[in-house]
Write an enzyme that holds these catalytic residues in place. Structure first.
Site, PDB file in Angstrom:
ATOM      1  N   TYR A  85      20.618  30.824  17.306  1.00 58.95           N
ATOM      2  CA  TYR A  85      21.493  30.337  18.211  1.00 58.95           C
ATOM      3  C   TYR A  85      22.949  31.156  18.207  1.00 58.95           C
ATOM      4  O   TYR A  85      23.074  31.682  17.248  1.00 58.95           O
ATOM      5  CB  TYR A  85      21.907  28.756  18.363  1.00 58.95           C
ATOM      6  CG  TYR A  85      22.644  28.793  16.888  1.00 58.95           C
ATOM      7  CD1 TYR A  85      22.147  28.621  15.566  1.00 58.95           C
ATOM      8  CD2 TYR A  85      23.899  27.989  16.876  1.00 58.95           C
ATOM      9  CE1 TYR A  85      22.718  28.314  14.543  1.00 58.95           C
ATOM     10  CE2 TYR A  85      24.765  27.660  15.802  1.00 58.95           C
ATOM     11  CZ  TYR A  85      24.041  27.713  14.519  1.00 58.95           C
ATOM     12  OH  TYR A  85      24.868  27.501  13.303  1.00 58.95           O
ATOM     13  N   LYS A 143      21.520  33.706  12.084  1.00 62.28           N
ATOM     14  CA  LYS A 143      21.933  32.585  12.504  1.00 62.28           C
ATOM     15  C   LYS A 143      20.672  31.755  12.866  1.00 62.28           C
ATOM     16  O   LYS A 143      20.684  31.561  14.466  1.00 62.28           O
ATOM     17  CB  LYS A 143      23.000  32.900  13.762  1.00 62.28           C
ATOM     18  CG  LYS A 143      23.977  31.749  13.921  1.00 62.28           C
ATOM     19  CD  LYS A 143      25.415  32.071  14.767  1.00 62.28           C
ATOM     20  CE  LYS A 143      26.080  30.945  15.126  1.00 62.28           C
ATOM     21  NZ  LYS A 143      26.650  30.061  14.043  1.00 62.28           N
ATOM     22  N   GLU A 154      30.406  29.433   1.688  1.00 59.55           N
ATOM     23  CA  GLU A 154      30.905  29.441   3.008  1.00 59.55           C
ATOM     24  C   GLU A 154      31.168  27.991   3.287  1.00 59.55           C
ATOM     25  O   GLU A 154      30.485  27.088   2.574  1.00 59.55           O
ATOM     26  CB  GLU A 154      30.284  30.245   4.094  1.00 59.55           C
ATOM     27  CG  GLU A 154      28.869  29.912   4.229  1.00 59.55           C
ATOM     28  CD  GLU A 154      28.173  30.978   5.230  1.00 59.55           C
ATOM     29  OE1 GLU A 154      28.764  31.121   6.366  1.00 59.55           O
ATOM     30  OE2 GLU A 154      26.886  31.028   5.081  1.00 59.55           O
ATOM     31  N   LEU A 177      26.801  33.929   6.568  1.00 64.76           N
ATOM     32  CA  LEU A 177      26.866  34.405   8.014  1.00 64.76           C
ATOM     33  C   LEU A 177      28.236  35.297   8.247  1.00 64.76           C
ATOM     34  O   LEU A 177      29.336  34.943   7.813  1.00 64.76           O
ATOM     35  CB  LEU A 177      26.888  33.222   8.835  1.00 64.76           C
ATOM     36  CG  LEU A 177      26.777  33.610  10.364  1.00 64.76           C
ATOM     37  CD1 LEU A 177      25.048  34.063  10.550  1.00 64.76           C
ATOM     38  CD2 LEU A 177      27.209  32.455  11.336  1.00 64.76           C
TER      39      LEU A 177
HETATM   40  N1  PLP Z   1      29.362  30.106   8.825  1.00 65.72           N
HETATM   41  C1  PLP Z   1      28.296  29.326   9.088  1.00 65.72           C
HETATM   42  C2  PLP Z   1      27.255  28.562   8.200  1.00 65.72           C
HETATM   43  C3  PLP Z   1      28.188  29.030  10.392  1.00 65.72           C
HETATM   44  O1  PLP Z   1      27.382  28.150  10.822  1.00 65.72           O
HETATM   45  C4  PLP Z   1      29.519  29.522  11.495  1.00 65.72           C
HETATM   46  C5  PLP Z   1      29.395  29.061  12.736  1.00 65.72           C
HETATM   47  O2  PLP Z   1      28.634  28.340  13.327  1.00 65.72           O
HETATM   48  C6  PLP Z   1      30.199  30.410  10.847  1.00 65.72           C
HETATM   49  C7  PLP Z   1      30.156  30.791   9.483  1.00 65.72           C
HETATM   50  C8  PLP Z   1      31.416  31.038  11.470  1.00 65.72           C
HETATM   51  O3  PLP Z   1      30.757  31.940  12.519  1.00 65.72           O
HETATM   52  P1  PLP Z   1      31.493  32.355  13.805  1.00 65.72           P
HETATM   53  O4  PLP Z   1      32.858  32.535  13.531  1.00 65.72           O
HETATM   54  O5  PLP Z   1      31.026  33.426  14.408  1.00 65.72           O
HETATM   55  O6  PLP Z   1      31.598  30.843  14.789  1.00 65.72           O
END
Ligand code: PLP
Length: 287
Positions: A33, A149, A182, A207
């Site tokens: 996603y 993701k 994270e 991520l």
């Molecule tokens: N880390 C995780 C586990 C996430 O699910 C997300 C966003 O859904 C992020 C970090 C942040 O990613 P982004 O800045 O691309 O939204």
């Protein structure tokens, strides 16, 4: 006004939109996603999310469901049909529908594609950021490919609910070494006790956030440095500032971790400034 979802080629009222019971996303979490922030009807960090989507699909050998141009059109049309000015647009692509069996289905099985969009109160998010939010920590119990993701988010859901149960906004996940990986849906940052900006490197099992990437570029433009070195929960509790980043949360100041006050217990100046600058850039560059 009733909401609308895009499902495999058609726009449908959300209340009537369905996917097959043997969709592999439903049965195996076999899908990926993306979430884009929407500002004034436009998509923020557009290219970053699109590029990561293709990477996630490629890593899992799920077919790219449509051209970039067509997908862009579907995302925009879903935002438009839902009359979203400020909010998010959500895209999910799964390995499609097939009789339930673990191995990949037959070559040529079309991936499933759904897109939804919803309004989010920007004023409410700004008010929350002005006050700052609480964070708790939780053991990181996720699999070894958190760089992809995927919709397999059960550990993230459990961590986020643990945060809610304790009156906090976000849970920071912690590895077996006591280092923060994270957030459950965000990337974690601190301004450490020496004043250094720190966030974990993306070689680790996390991520690579698009908000993180844009913020890194902004910080570099200011001639500032980010130390991409892991930090412990103790480092975070002793930090001058803590914050986290994601589409939707933007840059969100954290004012406590496991009940321990960070700095003076108010959003710090660096996080506050980075939020303002991130929002300016994201709005300016939205397409
Ligand atoms: N880390 C995780 C586990 C996430 O699910 C997300 C966003 O859904 C992020 C970090 C942040 O990613 P982004 O800045 O691309 O939204």
């Amino acid at each position: 006004m009733s909401r609308v979802a895009y499902v495999n080629g058609t726009y449908q009222p959300l209340s009537e939109a369905v996917i097959h019971v043997e969709d592999r996303g439903f049965q195996f979490a076999d899908g990926v996603y993306e979430v884009w922030s929407v500002f004034d009807g436009k998509l923020a960090d557009f290219e970053g999310h699109m590029t990561r989507l293709v990477r996630s699909l490629t890593e899992l050998r799920i077919a790219i469901p449509m051209t970039r141009g067509s997908l862009t059109q579907v995302l925009r049309e879903t935002v438009r049909r839902n009359r979203v000015r400020d909010g998010i647009v959500y895209l999910q692509v799964t390995r499609g529908t097939a009789r339930r069996d673990h191995p990949f289905p037959a070559e040529g099985t079309p991936p499933s594609v759904i897109v939804t969009s919803k309004s989010v109160s920007f004023a409410k998010a700004q008010a929350q950021a002005a006050k700052g939010v609480a964070v708790i920590t939780q053991p990181d119990i996720r699999w070894g490919r958190c760089d992809i993701k995927t919709v397999g988010l059960l550990p993230n859901v459990l961590a986020k609910q643990a945060a809610r149960d304790r009156g906090a906004y976000e849970a920071w996940m912690v590895d077996e070494m006591g280092l923060v990986t994270e957030g459950s849906s965000t990337n974690a940052w601190i301004v450490d006790k020496n004043g250094k900006l720190r966030t974990r490197d993306t070689q680790a099992n996390i991520l690579k956030g698009c908000t993180r990437t844009t913020l890194m570029a902004l910080i570099a433009e200011h001639g500032l440095e980010v130390d991409e070195r892991p930090f412990s929960v103790d480092d975070a509790k002793e930090a001058k500032e803590a914050f986290f980043t994601a589409a939707g949360a933007f840059v969100m100041p954290a004012i406590s971790i496991d009940g321990v006050k960070i700095g003076d217990g108010k959003p710090g100046p660096i996080a506050t400034r980075l939020r303002t600058e991130y929002l300016e850039k994201a709005k300016r560059d939205a397409v």
